[in-house]
Write an enzyme that holds these catalytic residues in place. Sequence first.
Site, PDB file in Angstrom:
ATOM      1  CB  CYS A  73      -0.352  -0.391   1.143  1.00  0.00           C
ATOM      2  SG  CYS A  73      -2.160   1.575   1.159  1.00  0.00           S
ATOM      3  CG  HIS A 137      -4.267  -0.860   4.916  1.00  0.00           C
ATOM      4  ND1 HIS A 137      -3.566   0.014   3.967  1.00  0.00           N
ATOM      5  CD2 HIS A 137      -5.626  -2.050   4.290  1.00  0.00           C
ATOM      6  CE1 HIS A 137      -3.677  -0.869   2.628  1.00  0.00           C
ATOM      7  NE2 HIS A 137      -4.678  -1.497   3.403  1.00  0.00           N
ATOM      8  CG  ASN A 177     -14.152   9.772  -3.810  1.00  0.00           C
ATOM      9  OD1 ASN A 177     -14.869  11.218  -4.084  1.00  0.00           O
ATOM     10  ND2 ASN A 177     -13.335  10.284  -5.060  1.00  0.00           N
ATOM     11  CG  HIS A 188      -3.920   3.263   3.667  1.00  0.00           C
ATOM     12  ND1 HIS A 188      -2.402   2.893   4.801  1.00  0.00           N
ATOM     13  CD2 HIS A 188      -4.553   4.914   4.549  1.00  0.00           C
ATOM     14  CE1 HIS A 188      -2.174   3.882   5.731  1.00  0.00           C
ATOM     15  NE2 HIS A 188      -3.181   4.763   5.742  1.00  0.00           N
ATOM     16  CG  HIS A 190      -6.724   7.776   0.095  1.00  0.00           C
ATOM     17  ND1 HIS A 190      -7.405   6.795   0.118  1.00  0.00           N
ATOM     18  CD2 HIS A 190      -6.693   8.431  -0.749  1.00  0.00           C
ATOM     19  CE1 HIS A 190      -7.430   6.671  -1.077  1.00  0.00           C
ATOM     20  NE2 HIS A 190      -7.538   7.941  -2.004  1.00  0.00           N
TER      21      HIS A 190
HETATM   22 ZN   LIG Z   1      -2.273   1.310   3.226  1.00  0.00          ZN
END
Ligand SMILES: [Zn+2]
Length: 363
Positions: A73, A137, A177, A188, A190
């Site tokens: 990730c 995560h 989103n 993850h 964000h």
């Molecule tokens: Zn992540």
Amino acid sequence: MTPTRSAVRLSDGRELIYFDETPDSGRASFADTRQLPPPPPASQLRYDPLVDEWVAIAAHRNTRTFLPPSDACPLCPTTERFASEIPAPSYDVAVFENQFPSFSDRIVANELTQVTELVPVRPGQGRCEVVCFTSDHNAAFGSLPPSRVRTVIDALADRTAEISTMPGVAQVFPFENRGVEIGVTLHHPHGQIYAYPTVTPKTAAMLRAARAHAEKTGGRNLYADVLAAEQTAKVRVVASNEHWTAYVPAAARWPFEVHLAPHRQVPDLPALTDAERDAFGPLYLDLLHRFDGLFGKPMPYISAWHQAVVGEGRELGYLHLQLFSIRRAADKLKFLAGSESAMGAFVNDIVPENAAQLLRDAV
Ligand SMILES: [Zn+2]
């Protein structure tokens, strides 16, 4: 407490900023050890004369990272086995320039200035940043503590203030989103910030309406009047506190849509007081829990901050968050089909007053 800010450069020159809840974290001492390719070729804006709108053409985004496994990730902290976008071994909130930006301030203008006489072209100048809400995560925004929401708001305010001063930036748009149903390409938790070189079509329409209302009413602010009317009507209000009110718009376009607005007219996030920033988190988290509670499973959503434009019309802006989902039933999504996609004419299957009641009941 204002977060501690420290900035570093990634190996391809992009900026990364840590916003830490504790002083002297030392995160900025970790260097990016990757050999990254140079920034992608320029994107461009083409003018669509038929609707008087600009469209961004960014072909390089087609190759961007798509749903990588969790041990690769790019938004997790760097480990011994995988060097991510974030060189430090941990972080609170981290913001960096997108590797695959729709708009960038590194773009070198090319020779092309028009496609045809009616279709001028301009470089996709601007800025795109990624905002990592947590190093965990598997978290979701709705699972963050209010203190972390405050750090995120401070980070977004910091970025809005700085990006607004960059040459050619017309509008700064922070958003999240959530969910593969929305088209998320990284799991993850964000968000993103888009800084556009032109005022977006939606904001341009809102400015036209706000200007007409001000002229008709001797200078009254349209959004302030809409908010006051909703507070009086109460029927579409979902939740509120001393500084913020959350309500379903009377003419909501989406099955579940809520506006979250401060009681004081401010142009953008940097203008919020400490008290307003502190009061936002608990109410927003409450709303997210209600969204997830509607169908007893994580709700895909778009969370969009509407801020005043940087230039002409700035005085007409009224900061507010628009939170909406495309889920209209436990196993049904709303797709933007013929009427919405071709005509821009929304048909909503859920009566806004009913949506407000369902959200009030969903705890
Ligand atoms: Zn992540």
